[in-house]
Design an enzyme around this catalytic site. Sequence first.
Site, short mmCIF file in Angstrom:
data_model
loop_
_atom_site.label_atom_id
_atom_site.label_comp_id
_atom_site.label_asym_id
_atom_site.label_seq_id
_atom_site.Cartn_x
_atom_site.Cartn_y
_atom_site.Cartn_z
N PHE A 26 66.57 42.63 65.09
CA PHE A 26 65.66 43.79 65.02
C PHE A 26 66.06 44.85 66.07
CE2 PHE A 26 61.35 44.89 67.03
CZ PHE A 26 61.27 46.11 66.41
N ASP A 76 79.10 33.20 68.75
CA ASP A 76 77.93 32.67 69.45
C ASP A 76 78.07 32.92 70.95
OD1 ASP A 76 75.94 30.75 70.52
OD2 ASP A 76 75.87 30.11 68.41
N ILE A 77 77.00 33.37 71.58
CA ILE A 77 77.08 33.63 73.03
C ILE A 77 77.21 32.32 73.82
CG2 ILE A 77 75.95 35.89 73.07
CD1 ILE A 77 73.33 34.40 73.84
N SER A 140 61.48 39.79 79.18
CA SER A 140 60.27 39.81 78.35
C SER A 140 59.01 39.82 79.22
CB SER A 140 60.25 38.57 77.46
OG SER A 140 59.00 38.43 76.85
N TYR A 164 60.72 29.45 76.74
CA TYR A 164 61.30 30.78 76.48
C TYR A 164 61.12 31.69 77.70
CZ TYR A 164 61.40 35.57 74.57
OH TYR A 164 61.65 36.91 74.37
N LYS A 168 63.84 33.42 80.38
CA LYS A 168 63.95 34.86 80.66
C LYS A 168 63.87 35.11 82.18
CE LYS A 168 64.43 36.68 76.54
NZ LYS A 168 65.63 37.42 76.17
N ARG A 298 44.44 30.91 69.17
CA ARG A 298 45.53 29.92 69.21
C ARG A 298 45.78 29.49 70.64
NH1 ARG A 298 49.97 33.10 65.80
NH2 ARG A 298 49.40 34.57 67.40
N ASP A 301 47.86 31.54 73.51
CA ASP A 301 47.91 33.00 73.33
C ASP A 301 47.38 33.70 74.58
OD1 ASP A 301 49.07 33.23 70.90
OD2 ASP A 301 47.27 33.79 69.79
N1 LIG Z 1 60.64 41.74 69.66
C1 LIG Z 1 59.89 41.70 70.75
O1 LIG Z 1 58.67 42.01 70.72
C2 LIG Z 1 60.48 41.26 72.08
C3 LIG Z 1 59.64 41.22 73.21
C4 LIG Z 1 60.17 40.82 74.42
C5 LIG Z 1 61.52 40.52 74.52
N2 LIG Z 1 62.32 40.55 73.42
C6 LIG Z 1 63.73 40.23 73.56
O2 LIG Z 1 64.51 41.23 72.91
C7 LIG Z 1 65.70 40.67 72.40
C8 LIG Z 1 65.86 41.04 70.92
O3 LIG Z 1 64.75 40.52 70.20
P1 LIG Z 1 64.52 40.81 68.66
O4 LIG Z 1 63.06 40.97 68.45
O5 LIG Z 1 65.44 41.86 68.19
O6 LIG Z 1 64.91 39.40 68.03
P2 LIG Z 1 65.79 39.05 66.73
O7 LIG Z 1 65.59 37.60 66.48
O8 LIG Z 1 65.50 40.02 65.65
O9 LIG Z 1 67.27 39.31 67.25
C9 LIG Z 1 67.97 38.39 68.05
C10 LIG Z 1 69.40 38.36 67.56
O10 LIG Z 1 70.15 37.47 68.40
C11 LIG Z 1 70.98 36.67 67.59
N3 LIG Z 1 71.25 35.41 68.31
C12 LIG Z 1 70.36 34.47 68.68
N4 LIG Z 1 70.99 33.47 69.31
C13 LIG Z 1 72.30 33.81 69.35
C14 LIG Z 1 73.46 33.17 69.87
N5 LIG Z 1 73.39 31.97 70.46
N6 LIG Z 1 74.65 33.79 69.76
C15 LIG Z 1 74.75 35.01 69.14
N7 LIG Z 1 73.69 35.64 68.61
C16 LIG Z 1 72.48 35.05 68.72
C17 LIG Z 1 70.19 36.45 66.31
O11 LIG Z 1 70.99 36.09 65.19
C18 LIG Z 1 69.53 37.81 66.13
O12 LIG Z 1 70.32 38.68 65.36
C19 LIG Z 1 65.63 39.17 72.66
O13 LIG Z 1 66.36 38.88 73.84
C20 LIG Z 1 64.15 38.93 72.90
O14 LIG Z 1 63.93 37.80 73.72
C21 LIG Z 1 61.82 40.92 72.18
#
Ligand SMILES: NC(=O)c1ccc[n+]([C@@H]2O[C@H](COP(=O)([O-])OP(=O)(O)OC[C@H]3O[C@@H](n4cnc5c(N)ncnc54)[C@H](O)[C@@H]3O)[C@@H](O)[C@H]2O)c1
Length: 342
Positions: A26, A76-77, A140, A164, A168, A298, A301
């Site tokens: 996303f 993969d990271i 996060s 999680y 972070k 939940r 939460d």
């Molecule tokens: N969406 C939110 O509200 C939110 C809030 C706080 C923090 N975050 C952080 O923002 C970042 C992006 O979140 P998002 O909502 O876009 O999530 P998302 O799940 O849409 O995107 C994460 C992407 O990382 C990839 N990924 C996961 N593990 C991997 C690995 N081992 N190697 C390579 N690629 C890998 C997934 O395939 C995915 O495309 C994340 O670090 C998340 O923790 C998101």
Amino acid sequence: MTRYEEFCSNLAGRTSRWVVTGAAGFIGSHLVERLLGLGQQVTGLDSFISGSQANIDEAVRSSSGRSSNFRLIRGDIRDMEACREACDGADFVLHQAALVSVPRSFEDPDLNNSCNVTGFLNMLIASRDAGVRSFIFASSAAVYGEQPQGAIREDFPLAPLSPYAVAKRTDELYSNVLSSGMKSVGLRYMNAYGPRQDPSSPYSGVISIWMDRFLKGDIPVIYGDGKTTRDFVFAGDIVQANILAALSDTGGSGRENIFNIGTGIPTTIESLLHFLKDIIGKHRPGSGEVRAKYMPERHGDIRHSQADISLARKILGYEPRYSLADGLDITVKSFLKGRNGD
Ligand SMILES: NC(=O)c1ccc[n+]([C@@H]2O[C@H](COP(=O)([O-])OP(=O)(O)OC[C@H]3O[C@@H](n4cnc5c(N)ncnc54)[C@H](O)[C@@H]3O)[C@@H](O)[C@H]2O)c1
């Protein structure tokens, strides 16, 4: 002109090399879209564990940039060689890849640790060794845990409540001690929303899940009394924060390399539902009329979540550009467009 506008116009005049991990997800796909639109060269690294090729295709298509400026590494990271390949020759790294689900981090803490700590470390070290100028990473608001009502500042005591959130926080600490001269900045995102957020996962944000339910005629569920608050931040503002953090001179050590990224405005879940009903009803009359079902709160939460964003304002020049009404409007329109197969 805001600092963001100034940085964007400077960027448009010269091409730098950026790495976006989690590019198929996303937030990552929004970063890809914006950077390509600014004429930058972008390498995406993603394992597709939760992301999709469709997100990348849409980002590249919508960017008005050149698709030849984008390179995808399916990797993969957790694999150091993939991280080194992505970082080779890069100027800036925006590290977003993570397993984002809190419940899954309880079910499989090893997987959480390997992706969200070891994978993070690999990217930090690969970026440092490659001599990148800035390493910006997604932290996060989860690191705060339960806090009293009111705006949360970066220096508040932390109480991570899940594997999680622990991961972070661990990432933030590692970045303090292992960056060795490379600028590294952690962004504590609040609740992000926008186009391309996946509604099919039970762990997705409430906005994409509710939109999906509304449009299917299903009943949206409110857990608890609906007075829970969240700070909803639009994807475009998360992109802004990443670009500012990457390009600003500031963001040294300690407190000033960690920033809350939200809007600073709390919204109750009930009022979010009203907003969403109105906007969906405007675009597709009749679709927003379903009543919510209330279920017990939940376990785990958090009751209230609201960021104090004054540090990001002061140091980075960050200023949210999307009101909830504007962000929801863009999100609903994009969602409907996807539904209609346009
Ligand atoms: N969406 C939110 O509200 C939110 C809030 C706080 C923090 N975050 C952080 O923002 C970042 C992006 O979140 P998002 O909502 O876009 O999530 P998302 O799940 O849409 O995107 C994460 C992407 O990382 C990839 N990924 C996961 N593990 C991997 C690995 N081992 N190697 C390579 N690629 C890998 C997934 O395939 C995915 O495309 C994340 O670090 C998340 O923790 C998101």
